[in-house]
Enzyme design. Structure first.
Site, PDB file in Angstrom:
ATOM      1  N   ASP A 190      -5.962   1.702  -3.737  1.00 47.38           N
ATOM      2  CA  ASP A 190      -4.577   2.161  -3.781  1.00 47.38           C
ATOM      3  C   ASP A 190      -3.851   1.086  -4.580  1.00 47.38           C
ATOM      4  O   ASP A 190      -3.604  -0.007  -4.080  1.00 47.38           O
ATOM      5  CB  ASP A 190      -3.987   2.288  -2.376  1.00 47.38           C
ATOM      6  N   HIS A 191      -3.521   1.388  -5.846  1.00 44.16           N
ATOM      7  CA  HIS A 191      -3.054   0.321  -6.730  1.00 44.16           C
ATOM      8  C   HIS A 191      -1.747  -0.304  -6.254  1.00 44.16           C
ATOM      9  O   HIS A 191      -1.422  -1.422  -6.647  1.00 44.16           O
ATOM     10  CB  HIS A 191      -2.905   0.825  -8.170  1.00 44.16           C
ATOM     11  N   HIS A 253       0.366   5.727  -0.736  1.00 43.97           N
ATOM     12  CA  HIS A 253       1.309   4.642  -1.022  1.00 43.97           C
ATOM     13  C   HIS A 253       2.322   4.439   0.107  1.00 43.97           C
ATOM     14  O   HIS A 253       2.544   3.306   0.567  1.00 43.97           O
ATOM     15  CB  HIS A 253       2.080   4.941  -2.307  1.00 43.97           C
TER      16      HIS A 253
END
Length: 519
Positions: A190-191, A253
């Site tokens: 999950d960047h 996110h």
């Protein structure tokens, strides 16, 4: 929080990267520039190699030209200033691969062994699947059956979101992967967890004695998390209409940022201890038991025609690939509760959407205000104290407090102490993918999502999706260029709160305080 200083060197400079989807947008924009930055900063030595894999035919020379173009366009460091470019490019190899053909994986094994011997990599292999999730299982099987996992070094699988479409599909996907890889070998990216200010949340919380004692329901009134986008669905209308904002942003996110804000201090600064605390937060999320509860706590919206920067833009249903009667949400806001001892009664307000006025990601912590009937509160209206984490595009920390207005007897105004990290560091702030690739190569799984995190997040989201699907809850239309439907404002107003402005000076603020800097 960065843990590189505490962890031993697991061999980041001895890695054979397999980039599946090497001709795609993610590799071009993020992965190749990230590898180049790691090399330029000395985090990768000469003992590494990259094999680009895709169906498109390319020669090694063409592939290296593609890599150079991507670096020139997207990297923090520019290749024209690098006198050792040819030395770097020599580490890149390309192979056309049909992921459904086992014999080609056997050919890939031969190529990998040659590069391993050439660069003395020691059998360490990192497989990055920049592919559609439905392909993860078949690729994993062919890596195993093609003999690519039979090495003396470590092997790790890095996979992108979305991890499934709902809990059943995620469980099926996880079962396929786990037939080949152990959980500790799977790195789900999950960047957002690689972003500097998201990681800084832990430092601010746990490294400052004046914050942690206040970090609870006795002193905090609410927490607001905003992740806004100015763009519409662009060319992704067909894909997006099957996903929506809740699956695209909420399941990963937004919930991950809640865990970072709400987690307890870990007993040890080890990856698994940190992830254990995040899982406890997800287990403590208040469950919505009925469609009526979902309707009271969650607002869904869809952008209509409007204006962005003075130019007219189409509504969602007018976008290419979107049905005229689509009920897919491009916006959602929710009031979420973490029902544990620390956070009982504190609402976490989250919102995300497309075609909003500005692109930004911010977390606002609103502290409880002074009582209305004591001292200064009886003479003037006091604003609550705010602590703001600015994640994107500006990186920094902002603290709003009350102070006497110069020259007045009782005038009190809000003042700002504003630390802009990206202003200090500038363009050379490391990108999220650089941190995450480096961590994966080192074996640091702190900022990757574990399976139990993924499963708990899907359980929470699936209840909302089910209520929307089965009971036709209201879909609010909002003009493009606005902050979403009025119902999202009412969600806070009924509790006596409001959404705080983001991405700039807060309303009513007098900025005469000296900014806080690191100099």
């Amino acid at each position: 929080m960065t843990h590189t200083a505490e962890l031993p060197d697991f061999g980041a400079d001895r890695t054979l990267f397999f980039i599946f989807g090497a001709t795609g947008d993610l590799a071009r924009r993020k992965l190749f520039p990230a590898i180049y930055s790691l090399f330029r900063e000395g985090k990768l030595s000469e003992r590494f190699a990259v094999i680009g894999l895709a169906r498109r035919p390319r020669t090694n020379e063409q592939f290296r030209d593609d890599v150079k173009h991507s670096i020139e366009e997207f990297a923090r460091y520019k290749s024209e200033k690098d006198h050792n470019w040819e030395q770097f490019a020599e580490h890149f190899h390309y192979m056309s691969l049909d992921i459904n053909k086992l014999e080609q994986f056997q050919q890939l094994k031969t190529v990998a062994e040659q590069l391993d011997a050439k660069f003395d990599i020691g059998g360490n292999r990192l497989f990055y699947l920049a592919l559609a999730p439905e392909l993860f299982g078949s690729v994993s099987y062919n890596l195993r059956d093609g003999g690519l996992l039979e090495t003396e070094g470590w092997r790790r699988l890095v996979i992108e979101k979305p991890f499934g479409y709902d809990l059943p599909s995620a469980e099926k996907l996880n079962e396929q992967i786990r037939q080949v890889f152990q959980e500790e070998e799977v790195y789900r990216i999950d960047h957002y967890l690689g972003k500097e200010m998201v990681q800084n949340i832990e430092v601010v919380r746990f490294a400052n004695a004046f914050f942690e004692p206040l970090w609870n329901n006795k002193y905090i009134a609410n927490i607001q998390i905003t992740l806004s986008e100015t763009v519409g669905v662009e060319e992704r209308g067909g894909y997006y209409d099957h996903a929506g904002a809740l699956r695209d942003m909420g399941q990963n996110h937004m919930l991950q940022m809640i865990t970072m804000m709400a987690m307890e201090p870990p007993s040890r600064m080890e990856p698994e201890d940190i992830r254990d605390e995040k899982v406890k937060v997800l287990r403590s999320l208040r469950v919505f038991h009925s469609p009526e509860e979902v309707a009271r706590h969650v607002v869904r919206g869809q952008y209509d025609t409007g204006e962005m920067k003075g130019k007219p833009v189409p509504g969602y249903r007018d976008e290419e690939g979107v049905p005229d009667d689509s009920a897919t949400e491009t916006y959602f806001a929710a009031k979420v509760f973490v029902d544990n001892f620390r956070w009982a009664g504190v609402p976490f307000y989250i919102r995300t959407g497309k075609r909003l006025p500005v692109k930004t990601t911010e977390v606002v912590v609103e502290f409880k205000n002074m009582p209305d009937n004591v001292y200064f509160s009886r003479k003037t209206k006091l604003e609550p104290n705010l602590l703001v984490f600015r994640v994107n595009p500006t990186e920094g920390i902002y603290l709003k407090m009350n102070a006497k207005q110069p020259g007045s007897q009782w005038g009190i105004v809000p003042i700002a102490m504003d630390f802009c990290q990206s202003c200090e560091v500038g363009i050379n702030t490391p990108e999220a993918y650089e941190r995450l690739l480096y961590d994966a190569a080192r074996g640091d799984s702190t900022y990757f999502t574990r399976w139990d995190e993924v499963a708990l997040a899907w359980r929470f989201v699936d209840r909302i999706e089910s209520a929307w699907r089965d009971h036709s809850s209201e879909l609010h239309r909002y003009p493009a260029g606005t902050w979403g439907p009025d119902a999202a404002q009412q969600l806070l107003a009924e509790d006596g709160f409001k959404w705080w402005p983001v991405n700039g000076q807060l309303e009513g603020e007098v900025v005469w305080a000296t900014p806080v800097t690191s100099k």
